[in-house]
Write an enzyme that holds these catalytic residues in place. Sequence first.
Site, short mmCIF file in Angstrom:
data_model
loop_
_atom_site.label_atom_id
_atom_site.label_comp_id
_atom_site.label_asym_id
_atom_site.label_seq_id
_atom_site.Cartn_x
_atom_site.Cartn_y
_atom_site.Cartn_z
N ASN A 1 89.99 45.26 96.73
CA ASN A 1 88.41 45.10 98.09
C ASN A 1 89.24 44.31 99.47
OD1 ASN A 1 89.71 42.93 96.02
ND2 ASN A 1 88.81 41.72 97.19
N HIS B 1 90.96 49.55 90.80
CA HIS B 1 91.59 48.49 91.27
C HIS B 1 90.72 47.24 90.48
CE1 HIS B 1 93.17 44.92 93.80
NE2 HIS B 1 91.38 44.55 94.03
N HIS C 1 88.22 37.19 88.06
CA HIS C 1 86.96 37.64 88.50
C HIS C 1 86.35 37.75 87.59
CE1 HIS C 1 88.73 37.50 92.44
NE2 HIS C 1 89.94 38.05 92.19
#
Length: 331
Positions: free
Chosen positions: A121, A214, A223
């Site tokens: 990202n 990813h 996350h």
Amino acid sequence: MTAMKNKIYTTILLVVYAVVATVNVAAELQRFEHLPTKADGSLDILVIGDWGRRGLYNQSHVAFQMGKIGEEMDVDFILSTGDNFYDDGLIDVDDPLFDESFTQIYTATSLQKQWYSVLGNHDYRGDVMAQLSPVLSHKDSRWLCLRSFIVDSGIVELFFVDTTPFQDKYFNQTKHTYDWRGVLPREEYLSNVLKEVDTALKESSATWKFVIGHHTLFSAGHHGNTQELVDQLLPILEANDVDLYINGHDHCLQHISSKNSQLQFLTSGGGSKAWKGDVNQWDPNEMKLYYDGQGFMALRVTVNEIGVTFYDVFGEIIHSWKTSKYTHMDA
């Protein structure tokens, strides 16, 4: 005159790549062959993620230990799980961050092998086309970064998936700007990616299947889970008997076993800045490792066995795991 020619050549390449990247049609994933060279047919692979910080936040220390372990293993190639350049990807193909965070950091002889990389990202916050450009491969021949692709190593096939466009929040937030060239219209892009990966997995005759992206599928880290991938990608992995899902994104080292299949979820996102300090509760029967710190992962693959080893920033082994599989040819 030579400099002018090189500049013109670079501009032409970038234009061609930009045109290709904005054409969103279903097509077979690009495939690269990287066959074993060892006499026993085994493969040794290093995995690093979330690293590109000009050597800071212990990136250089992790790179040093990778070089030592890579020499011991006689590593065949290296996988990068994304967020290759912080904080906002590359500005363009001439961005010095590429040299300062990659070429000048991973200098060990054992690391002068092919690097296969996906986008994270943070990479999408910069010029995506720069990271995908062959100009970077011309600057450092180790570099190969694409959105989604396959590396065929005979006994194992590695399927790289562009996971950033799956997350809704990147399209809704205004805090950062993302380079969505080649991704829009998003629904069509995601549909194509899923179809291509599903088809390629179904057609694979490799003993082992690894998928690299990813973003996490499951994680106890900062996350956490990526629900969009759990909903859309995970069913494809389970239906096609994938052995490993390998990711970065959470800046930690982590191993979670699936309770529904043989699938293992491996996080190698400790390439530089780590130590988030927030860890969520997880079923201890599934959580084999959670290390809130820096390091990397090594894989050894043979016809019958996978070996996974996690190393911390000091080069110490903090977790290892193996699994076996016997084919009809071995009976």
